[in-house]
Scaffold this motif. Structure first.
Motif, PDB file in Angstrom:
ATOM      1  N   LEU A  55       0.825  -1.202   0.000  1.00  0.00           N
ATOM      2  CA  LEU A  55       0.000   0.000   0.000  1.00  0.00           C
ATOM      3  C   LEU A  55       0.862   1.256   0.000  1.00  0.00           C
ATOM      4  O   LEU A  55       0.602   2.200  -0.757  1.00  0.00           O
ATOM      5  N   VAL A  56       1.896   1.278   0.829  1.00  0.00           N
ATOM      6  CA  VAL A  56       2.779   2.448   0.896  1.00  0.00           C
ATOM      7  C   VAL A  56       3.405   2.725  -0.465  1.00  0.00           C
ATOM      8  O   VAL A  56       3.446   3.868  -0.943  1.00  0.00           O
ATOM      9  N   THR A  57       3.891   1.672  -1.117  1.00  0.00           N
ATOM     10  CA  THR A  57       4.517   1.826  -2.440  1.00  0.00           C
ATOM     11  C   THR A  57       3.526   2.412  -3.432  1.00  0.00           C
ATOM     12  O   THR A  57       3.876   3.310  -4.224  1.00  0.00           O
ATOM     13  N   THR A  58       2.283   1.936  -3.400  1.00  0.00           N
ATOM     14  CA  THR A  58       1.252   2.427  -4.323  1.00  0.00           C
ATOM     15  C   THR A  58       0.900   3.873  -4.017  1.00  0.00           C
ATOM     16  O   THR A  58       0.756   4.700  -4.931  1.00  0.00           O
ATOM     17  N   LEU A  59       0.751   4.209  -2.735  1.00  0.00           N
ATOM     18  CA  LEU A  59       0.419   5.584  -2.354  1.00  0.00           C
ATOM     19  C   LEU A  59       1.504   6.565  -2.798  1.00  0.00           C
ATOM     20  O   LEU A  59       1.217   7.709  -3.144  1.00  0.00           O
ATOM     21  N   GLN A  60       2.745   6.114  -2.782  1.00  0.00           N
ATOM     22  CA  GLN A  60       3.851   7.003  -3.146  1.00  0.00           C
ATOM     23  C   GLN A  60       3.977   7.201  -4.651  1.00  0.00           C
ATOM     24  O   GLN A  60       4.636   8.132  -5.102  1.00  0.00           O
ATOM     25  N   SER A  61       3.305   6.333  -5.419  1.00  0.00           N
ATOM     26  CA  SER A  61       3.421   6.441  -6.879  1.00  0.00           C
ATOM     27  C   SER A  61       2.119   6.859  -7.567  1.00  0.00           C
ATOM     28  O   SER A  61       2.156   7.453  -8.643  1.00  0.00           O
ATOM     29  N   ASP A  62       0.967   6.556  -6.952  1.00  0.00           N
ATOM     30  CA  ASP A  62      -0.311   6.806  -7.606  1.00  0.00           C
ATOM     31  C   ASP A  62      -1.061   7.938  -6.920  1.00  0.00           C
ATOM     32  O   ASP A  62      -1.032   8.056  -5.684  1.00  0.00           O
ATOM     33  N   PRO A  63      -1.784   8.764  -7.675  1.00  0.00           N
ATOM     34  CA  PRO A  63      -2.525   9.869  -7.062  1.00  0.00           C
ATOM     35  C   PRO A  63      -3.743   9.418  -6.260  1.00  0.00           C
ATOM     36  O   PRO A  63      -4.139  10.079  -5.307  1.00  0.00           O
ATOM     37  N   ILE A  64      -4.325   8.283  -6.643  1.00  0.00           N
ATOM     38  CA  ILE A  64      -5.510   7.801  -5.918  1.00  0.00           C
ATOM     39  C   ILE A  64      -5.454   6.278  -5.848  1.00  0.00           C
ATOM     40  O   ILE A  64      -5.053   5.601  -6.799  1.00  0.00           O
ATOM     41  N   THR A  65      -5.826   5.737  -4.673  1.00  0.00           N
ATOM     42  CA  THR A  65      -5.762   4.293  -4.436  1.00  0.00           C
ATOM     43  C   THR A  65      -7.013   3.852  -3.701  1.00  0.00           C
ATOM     44  O   THR A  65      -7.531   4.569  -2.835  1.00  0.00           O
ATOM     45  N   LEU A  66      -7.482   2.636  -4.025  1.00  0.00           N
ATOM     46  CA  LEU A  66      -8.603   2.024  -3.308  1.00  0.00           C
ATOM     47  C   LEU A  66      -8.068   0.929  -2.396  1.00  0.00           C
ATOM     48  O   LEU A  66      -7.251   0.100  -2.827  1.00  0.00           O
ATOM     49  N   LEU A  67      -8.509   0.932  -1.154  1.00  0.00           N
ATOM     50  CA  LEU A  67      -8.152  -0.136  -0.212  1.00  0.00           C
ATOM     51  C   LEU A  67      -9.421  -0.813   0.258  1.00  0.00           C
ATOM     52  O   LEU A  67     -10.304  -0.172   0.841  1.00  0.00           O
ATOM     53  N   GLN A  68      -9.504  -2.111  -0.010  1.00  0.00           N
ATOM     54  CA  GLN A  68     -10.647  -2.896   0.448  1.00  0.00           C
ATOM     55  C   GLN A  68     -10.161  -3.867   1.501  1.00  0.00           C
ATOM     56  O   GLN A  68      -9.319  -4.728   1.237  1.00  0.00           O
ATOM     57  N   ALA A  69     -10.657  -3.703   2.726  1.00  0.00           N
ATOM     58  CA  ALA A  69     -10.234  -4.546   3.842  1.00  0.00           C
ATOM     59  C   ALA A  69     -11.434  -4.794   4.739  1.00  0.00           C
ATOM     60  O   ALA A  69     -12.261  -3.898   4.945  1.00  0.00           O
ATOM     61  N   PRO A  70     -11.575  -5.982   5.303  1.00  0.00           N
ATOM     62  CA  PRO A  70     -12.762  -6.345   6.090  1.00  0.00           C
ATOM     63  C   PRO A  70     -12.824  -5.586   7.408  1.00  0.00           C
ATOM     64  O   PRO A  70     -11.824  -5.011   7.867  1.00  0.00           O
ATOM     65  N   PRO A  71     -14.005  -5.566   8.045  1.00  0.00           N
ATOM     66  CA  PRO A  71     -14.115  -4.946   9.364  1.00  0.00           C
ATOM     67  C   PRO A  71     -13.113  -5.575  10.324  1.00  0.00           C
ATOM     68  O   PRO A  71     -12.895  -6.783  10.323  1.00  0.00           O
ATOM     69  N   GLY A  72     -12.483  -4.712  11.134  1.00  0.00           N
ATOM     70  CA  GLY A  72     -11.522  -5.217  12.102  1.00  0.00           C
ATOM     71  C   GLY A  72     -10.135  -5.432  11.550  1.00  0.00           C
ATOM     72  O   GLY A  72      -9.254  -5.949  12.247  1.00  0.00           O
ATOM     73  N   ALA A  73      -9.896  -5.006  10.275  1.00  0.00           N
ATOM     74  CA  ALA A  73      -8.581  -5.226   9.664  1.00  0.00           C
ATOM     75  C   ALA A  73      -7.546  -4.230  10.153  1.00  0.00           C
ATOM     76  O   ALA A  73      -6.351  -4.418   9.953  1.00  0.00           O
ATOM     77  N   GLY A  74      -7.997  -3.124  10.770  1.00  0.00           N
ATOM     78  CA  GLY A  74      -7.074  -2.110  11.261  1.00  0.00           C
ATOM     79  C   GLY A  74      -6.907  -0.924  10.329  1.00  0.00           C
ATOM     80  O   GLY A  74      -6.037  -0.080  10.526  1.00  0.00           O
ATOM     81  N   LYS A  75      -7.761  -0.825   9.313  1.00  0.00           N
ATOM     82  CA  LYS A  75      -7.586   0.239   8.329  1.00  0.00           C
ATOM     83  C   LYS A  75      -7.941   1.619   8.888  1.00  0.00           C
ATOM     84  O   LYS A  75      -7.404   2.627   8.430  1.00  0.00           O
ATOM     85  N   SER A  76      -8.840   1.691   9.896  1.00  0.00           N
ATOM     86  CA  SER A  76      -9.231   2.990  10.436  1.00  0.00           C
ATOM     87  C   SER A  76      -8.348   3.433  11.602  1.00  0.00           C
ATOM     88  O   SER A  76      -8.375   4.608  11.974  1.00  0.00           O
ATOM     89  N   THR A  77      -7.592   2.519  12.159  1.00  0.00           N
ATOM     90  CA  THR A  77      -6.806   2.845  13.364  1.00  0.00           C
ATOM     91  C   THR A  77      -5.314   2.598  13.155  1.00  0.00           C
ATOM     92  O   THR A  77      -4.515   3.530  13.115  1.00  0.00           O
ATOM     93  N   TRP A  78      -4.938   1.328  12.983  1.00  0.00           N
ATOM     94  CA  TRP A  78      -3.517   1.005  12.858  1.00  0.00           C
ATOM     95  C   TRP A  78      -2.887   1.683  11.648  1.00  0.00           C
ATOM     96  O   TRP A  78      -1.779   2.238  11.726  1.00  0.00           O
ATOM     97  N   LEU A  79      -3.582   1.655  10.515  1.00  0.00           N
ATOM     98  CA  LEU A  79      -3.014   2.146   9.260  1.00  0.00           C
ATOM     99  C   LEU A  79      -2.668   3.634   9.294  1.00  0.00           C
ATOM    100  O   LEU A  79      -1.512   4.001   9.025  1.00  0.00           O
ATOM    101  N   PRO A  80      -3.624   4.537   9.599  1.00  0.00           N
ATOM    102  CA  PRO A  80      -3.253   5.962   9.578  1.00  0.00           C
ATOM    103  C   PRO A  80      -2.180   6.305  10.609  1.00  0.00           C
ATOM    104  O   PRO A  80      -1.306   7.142  10.354  1.00  0.00           O
ATOM    105  N   LEU A  81      -2.224   5.625  11.769  1.00  0.00           N
ATOM    106  CA  LEU A  81      -1.219   5.888  12.798  1.00  0.00           C
ATOM    107  C   LEU A  81       0.161   5.448  12.333  1.00  0.00           C
ATOM    108  O   LEU A  81       1.161   6.154  12.530  1.00  0.00           O
ATOM    109  N   GLN A  82       0.225   4.284  11.667  1.00  0.00           N
ATOM    110  CA  GLN A  82       1.512   3.784  11.191  1.00  0.00           C
ATOM    111  C   GLN A  82       2.068   4.655  10.066  1.00  0.00           C
ATOM    112  O   GLN A  82       3.279   4.903   9.996  1.00  0.00           O
ATOM    113  N   LEU A  83       1.180   5.132   9.196  1.00  0.00           N
ATOM    114  CA  LEU A  83       1.629   6.036   8.127  1.00  0.00           C
ATOM    115  C   LEU A  83       2.220   7.313   8.719  1.00  0.00           C
ATOM    116  O   LEU A  83       3.202   7.852   8.206  1.00  0.00           O
ATOM    117  N   MET A  84       1.593   7.817   9.803  1.00  0.00           N
ATOM    118  CA  MET A  84       2.115   9.013  10.460  1.00  0.00           C
ATOM    119  C   MET A  84       3.454   8.716  11.129  1.00  0.00           C
ATOM    120  O   MET A  84       4.430   9.466  10.979  1.00  0.00           O
TER     121      MET A  84
END
Length: 808
Positions: A11-40
């Protein structure tokens, strides 16, 4: 390991190269909490803004992430929601709600300093999220090619979105914990609410842990709460919904005390991005309360609807956040599988006036924006009319200075208009600004109150409901006002008119007529002797029931809302009396305030308009029978249909709709209904075609055809089926084939007649008839008409129009 961690580097590699990206992940995958915190934390982006659709989720995510940083909200993790902003110069990750992101973009289209925008739970597709995304895409394309956009959800309509955005999609298929599914069919769908308590009790007996129960709204929550009063002492029932105060919401989210279980009765406010510790049971009614905009009344109604499969998956995901869980679904599995895959986007069924105004301020038309779904022309028309009534747009649909201030006010545009006008009028109408604060507190608190707004306000002033008190405190502080000992409601109707100019109403028969032309139901309990009502709240099954209003007179509002009143002359023909109505009127939208005989003489153009109105009601049946004119109408319609490349589009209905263009000028000298009925519309109708088209019509669809006898026989055309030529058989001797119409595109049916003009044969193939069936006709006719000419070879014989016989 959280599922989203497995695809993090990709995901990081794609975000750094593409202007827009879709992420599909199930409930509880950590996309709303772990992901933005780790990116920061990893420093991949300098400043991240993540949009959360719901305030409750936004606040809890911000608190959770701040705790992970051992900080309070407002340091590295910030929060922007309505009535609550906590950010600082150290903030690198902001959690914001939809309206806040739109304001950030409008105030700074470049989003200075922000390099990553995350749209969480994008599947919900609210108007505010669609608006913010459209603006962000424009900003990215024109101003910020370094701005990255990430769309996230468990249940994206990924194929469609990927095609629309032309972007990469990254999927995380793992789930933190498994979730079992149990379906509970019911016999009578209409009694679903009665079944909920027993299903909850069944789940508590069969499972361990606490339960999260999804219901449509507060009414159903209260019903189920009452039915669960006999649960064991260690089971505590709590409620969770959007209108609760923050403390109550936090108490409901908190984990159950040791040795106890919790049953949380909630709406879809808990459907996404929210973790409640100890929840491993979800009981899903499969229902939600959804807003549906009634274009006719201009009212947004809340209706109970079945949720989509994607929403059901989101709800079930609440059970598997911290341990294996189970979902009990009301209804059979077959019923579940018949549901829509995704909920319809809000933009297709909502009031788009806010969106339209935002687009005007952004400097674009709605058609210019990159919207996944576009509103209908009817929605745009309704929104434009409302914004003109609210003085946000002028008559040329241009944004006004007041419209600009309304957008930046941070409130519903109707209420913003009311508050701004009240503030402006305060010097000459003392107390109106404070009254406006009390009224907006009442309307935004959404508490139950008297239908008469004056009574409701006085009641809340004397014994305020806690939610009303909280709202009033907020607005008084924001508007820099103070509470009053005695509340004056003199200007209440004017304030309601400022906010709801489309819902001013006049009594009409057994109901009311609104300024927007819609009807409202007569209220049997209030306003018995009042002719006019200013309605603040209405809805119900047809959107026409009045919930809250105040009586008024037009004189109370006319001076301050002059743009709503128009003077006009009405001229129309009254079919009942057979006379012209020629009145000078003052109109309040669709409402007639005053009407009196006109002081001005009736001129030709006004009379012609009245005749046109009558024609548009009755159509061509208004005119007496006119064979030539009726045939011309049919021929023109046929030409338009069969040869569209040569003739303009003509239908009966289009001619009626556009009568002003071709008929109006021909009616100016008609003075009576009898004259109108006798009017020959042939020349008027013919004018719809130019000279070349008229000649082409006569060539391709001739009114008459010459036959060998020398006669010109009339053709009868019809809209459906072949044209018809009725002619005596002796007159077409020597004709070897059926005449061709419209280059062969319209068949001609020849009706061959006896000397006494009785039908002998119907044929579309004259040559074939001469060679086959004619022999039988000849034999019969020689016996019946022995003195007439019945040749053996009619195709080569000489035709005659005479009745007397002719020797061979």
């Amino acid at each position: 390991m959280l599922p989203v961690q497995e695809i993090y580097q990709q995901l990081v590699t794609t975000l750094q190269s593409d202007p827009i990206t879709l992420l599909q992940a199930p409930p509880g995958a950590g996309k709303s909490t772990w992901l933005p915190l780790q990116l920061m934390r990893d420093g991949h982006f300098k400043h991240i803004v993540m949009l959360e659709p719901r305030r409750l989720a936004a606040r809890n995510i911000a608190n959770y992430l701040a705790q992970c940083q051992n900080e309070t909200v407002g340091q590295s993790v910030g929060l922007r929601i309505r009535q609550e902003t906590k950010v600082s110069v150290n903030t690198r990750l902001e959690i914001v709600t939809e309206g806040m992101l739109t304001r950030m973009l409008q105030n700074d289209p470049e989003l200075s300093g922000v390099d990553l925008l995350i749209f969480d739970e994008f599947h919900e597709r609210s108007i505010a999220a669609d608006t913010a995304l459209a603006f962000a895409l424009e900003s990215q394309a024109a101003l910020r090619d370094d701005l990255t956009i990430l769309l996230m959800s468990a249940t994206l309509d990924s194929e469609r979105y990927q095609q629309f955005f032309d972007c990469s999609i990254i999927s995380s298929h793992g789930r933190s914990f498994p979730i079992d599914e149990i379906y509970i069919p019911i016999k009578d769908e209409s009694r679903w609410l009665d079944a909920m308590a027993s299903i909850i009790k069944q789940a508590l007996v069969e499972q361990t842990g606490s339960a999260l129960v999804f219901l449509p709204g507060q009414y159903e929550i209260n019903r189920v709460q009452q039915a669960l009063s006999d649960l064991p002492a260690n089971c505590h029932v709590v409620t969770l919904f959007g209108e609760q105060d923050k403390a109550s919401q936090q108490a409901s989210i908190a984990p159950a005390a040791k040795g106890t279980r919790k049953v949380v009765l909630t709406t879809n406010v808990a459907e996404t991005s929210l973790t409640i510790e100890g929840i491993r049971i979800v009981v899903d009614s499969g229902k939600r309360r959804a807003a549906s905009f009634n274009l006719k009344t201009g009212v947004t109604e809340l209706t109970t609807q079945s949720i989509s499969r994607s929403s059901a998956i989101q709800r079930a995901g609440r059970a598997g956040r911290i341990e294996p869980g189970v979902v009990y679904r009301l209804g059979s599995k077959q019923t579940f599988e018949r549901r829509n895959s995704h909920d319809a986007p809000e933009i297709l069924s909502a009031d788009i006036s806010q969106l339209l105004l935002e687009a005007k301020f952004w400097g674009a038309e709605l058609t210019d924006l990159s919207l996944l779904d576009s509103p209908t022309a009817q929605q745009i028309q309704q929104a434009t009319k409302l914004l003109q009534m609210l003085e946000a747009l002028d008559n040329n649909n241009k944004l006004t200075p007041l419209g600009t201030r309304m957008l930046s006010f941070g409130a519903d545009i109707r209420l913003a208009h009311m508050l701004m006008k009240a503030q402006q009028l305060e010097p000459q109408m003392p107390g109106i600004y404070t009254l406006a604060a009390y009224l907006i507190a009442l309307l935004e608190s959404r508490i139950s109150h008297a239908a008469d707004l004056s009574l409701a306000l006085h009641s809340q002033h004397a014994r305020p409901h806690p939610v009303f008190k909280q709202q009033l405190k907020f607005w008084l502080k924001r508007l820099k006002l103070t509470e009053v000992r005695e509340l004056q409601t003199t200007y209440l109707a004017l304030l309601v008119a400022f906010a709801f100019p489309d819902r001013l109403a006049k009594k009409r028969g057994n109901g009311y007529l609104l300024t927007n032309g819609a009807g409202a139901e007569l209220n049997n309990e209030h306003w018995h002797n009042e002719d006019y009502l200013a309605i603040a709240s209405m809805g119900g099954q047809k959107g026409s029931r009045i919930f809250a209003a105040v009586a008024f007179t037009p004189a109370e509002i006319e001076d301050e809302l002059t743009h709503l009143f128009t003077a006009q002359t009405r001229c129309e023909f009254d079919e009942k009396t057979g006379r012209f109505i020629h009145q000078d009127e003052v109109k309040l939208g669709a409402i007639t305030v005053t009407s009196q005989p006109s002081k001005h003489p009736l001129d030709k153009s006004e009379r012609a308009k009245a005749w046109l109105t009558l024609f548009q009601k009755q159509g061509f049946e208004l005119f007496n029978e006119q064979s030539d004119s009726e045939q011309l109408l049919i021929r023109m319609c046929l030409a338009s249909n069969l040869m569209p490349e040569q003739f303009p589009v003509i239908t009966k209905q289009s001619l009626i709709d556009d009568a002003q263009l071709w008929l109006g000028a021909f009616l100016e000298d008609i003075k009576t209904l009898e004259q109108l009925k006798k009017f020959n519309y042939f020349n008027a109708l013919q004018s719809c075609f130019n000279w070349q088209q008229q000649n082409a019509l006569n060539d391709l669809f001739p009114l008459r055809v010459s036959v060998p006898s020398g006669s010109n026989i009339r053709i009868e055309y019809q809209l459906d089926g072949p044209a018809k030529l009725s002619v005596r058989m002796q007159e077409v001797y020597g004709m070897i084939s059926t005449p061709i119409l419209a280059q062969g595109k319209l068949p001609l049916l020849m009706e061959l007649l006896s000397p006494a003009r009785r039908p002998l044969q119907l044929t579309q193939d004259l040559a074939g008839f001469w060679q086959t069936s004619y022999r039988e006709v000849q034999k019969e006719m020689k016996g019946r008409y022995p003195k007439h000419f019945w040749p053996d070879n009619p195709a080569t014989s000489v035709a005659t129009s005479k009745v007397k016989s002719k020797s061979e």
